[in-house]
Write an enzyme that holds these catalytic residues in place. Structure first.
Site, PDB file in Angstrom:
ATOM      1  N   HIS A 157       0.826  -1.200   0.000  1.00  0.00           N
ATOM      2  CA  HIS A 157       0.000   0.000   0.000  1.00  0.00           C
ATOM      3  C   HIS A 157       0.865   1.259   0.000  1.00  0.00           C
ATOM      4  CE1 HIS A 157      -3.974  -1.617   0.285  1.00  0.00           C
ATOM      5  NE2 HIS A 157      -3.729  -2.288   1.392  1.00  0.00           N
ATOM      6  N   CYS A 213       0.017   2.557  -4.613  1.00  0.00           N
ATOM      7  CA  CYS A 213      -0.712   3.784  -4.928  1.00  0.00           C
ATOM      8  C   CYS A 213       0.134   5.013  -4.602  1.00  0.00           C
ATOM      9  CB  CYS A 213      -2.020   3.835  -4.143  1.00  0.00           C
ATOM     10  SG  CYS A 213      -3.209   2.534  -4.543  1.00  0.00           S
TER      11      CYS A 213
END
Length: 350
Positions: A157, A213
């Protein structure tokens, strides 16, 4: 059955999964317009600060390097895959990503197994906690010498947050999330730059491949390649902080622009296994060039990644811009950044 999942929002879509209705063409066009505006804003901000930054950069020393066992000389790689097991933000593709990247380094670029440090939530590996990742950075940089080739790979992440130091053109710091990020915090781009970019001495090259991301400028490198113009944009901090090396070179392939999200998908796996879209297209680009007996170049890799992601995007059945909710389309633009400008047609070597 192909499926696709955003690395931030874990709800999933598939051809046989969810039925979608009630979307208007006007709403779809508006979302596409917002995406275009965001991309143009990033590019314009880089160009705005290009003429005013100059070379007036300052900065402090990199963090101390402490390790008990010196890593091997020559080729060295630090691979990190975070699954976030038993957490709401659990990912499915990162373990396979690390395996695929390790195989690429060993089989294609002749990295010795003993020169690869892996953090993963799998048996026989240390967990990718914040402390262990920071220790991994120290291991990667310990005792580096002229001629060394270094790799940092991350799959997990990524987040962004407001920048209060004035060194981000878009006003946001980017970060990677260790497995314990909810208790120990994230690792900011500022720290990553100080830990593995600043210490690079002459004739030492670091390649970072970051699949998460908001990873566009995750290393805070001062130059960003514009695939549309074929030129380098100035990404130096407005504050004048120094983000370069100590004579070496740092190059980063990122999954997406700073304002975008990256995807997990089964679209690029013959076995329909979940993998990071960026990791799969990066490895696929290299294998395709090798298979066609073509020279592997930086621009060739980036072009191939963009083309593969565009094809996957077009094959989706859900309207543009809904990936955060329905995750059927892949809306990410891989980015290339560097500590110095260079000819992207040169051969990609590790």
């Amino acid at each position: 059955m192909e499926s696709l999942t955003c690395k931030n929002c874990r709800r999933r879509s598939s051809k046989n999964g969810i039925v979608f209705s009630g979307r208007s063409k006007d709403w779809s066009l508006e979302l596409e317009k917002k995406k275009t505006e965001a991309k143009m804003l990033c590019q314009s901000l880089r160009k705005k600060f290009s003429s005013s930054n100059g070379n007036s950069q300052t900065g402090g020393p990199p963090p101390p390097i402490i390790t008990s066992e010196p890593p091997p000389r020559g080729k060295r790689a630090f691979l990190c895959g975070v699954t976030y097991k038993k957490q709401k933000c659990e990912l499915k593709g990162t373990a396979q990503d690390v395996k695929n990247m390790k195989d690429l380094l060993v089989d294609q670029f002749c990295f010795p197994i003993e020169s690869i440090l892996i953090l993963a939530e799998e048996e026989n590996y240390k967990a990718p906690t914040r402390k262990n990742i920071e220790d991994g950075f120290k291991w990667l940089m310990t005792g580096i010498q002229s001629g060394d080739s270094l790799i940092f790979y991350f799959s997990g992440h990524g987040l962004r947050q407001r920048d209060f130091q004035g060194d981000e053109i878009d006003g946001f710091d980017e970060s990677i999330c260790p497995v314990d990020f909810q208790s120990s915090g994230v690792i900011l781009d500022n720290y990553i730059n100080e830990a593995i970019v600043r210490p690079l001495i002459t004739d030492v090259t670091l390649h970072a491949i970051v699949d998460c991301c908001h990873s566009g400028t995750i290393l805070d490198l001062p130059h960003v390649y514009d695939i549309n113009t074929g030129k380098w944009d100035d990404n130096k901090p407005p504050s004048g902080a120094y983000k370069g090396t100590s004579g070496g070179r740092a190059i980063c392939f990122s999954a997406c622009e700073d304002y975008q999200q990256a995807a997990d998908t089964s679209a690029f796996s013959q076995e329909k296994e979940m993998t990071g879209a960026m990791t799969s297209t990066f490895i696929g680009a290299i294998k395709a060039a090798v298979g066609n007996k073509e020279k592997i170049t930086y621009s060739g890799i980036l072009d191939s990644m963009h083309q593969s992601l565009r094809q996957a995007h077009k094959s989706g059945c859900i309207s543009t811009g809904l990936r955060r909710v329905f995750h059927r389309k892949i809306l990410q633009d891989p980015l290339l950044s560097s500590s110095e400008e260079f000819n992207t047609s040169t051969e990609f070597k590790l």
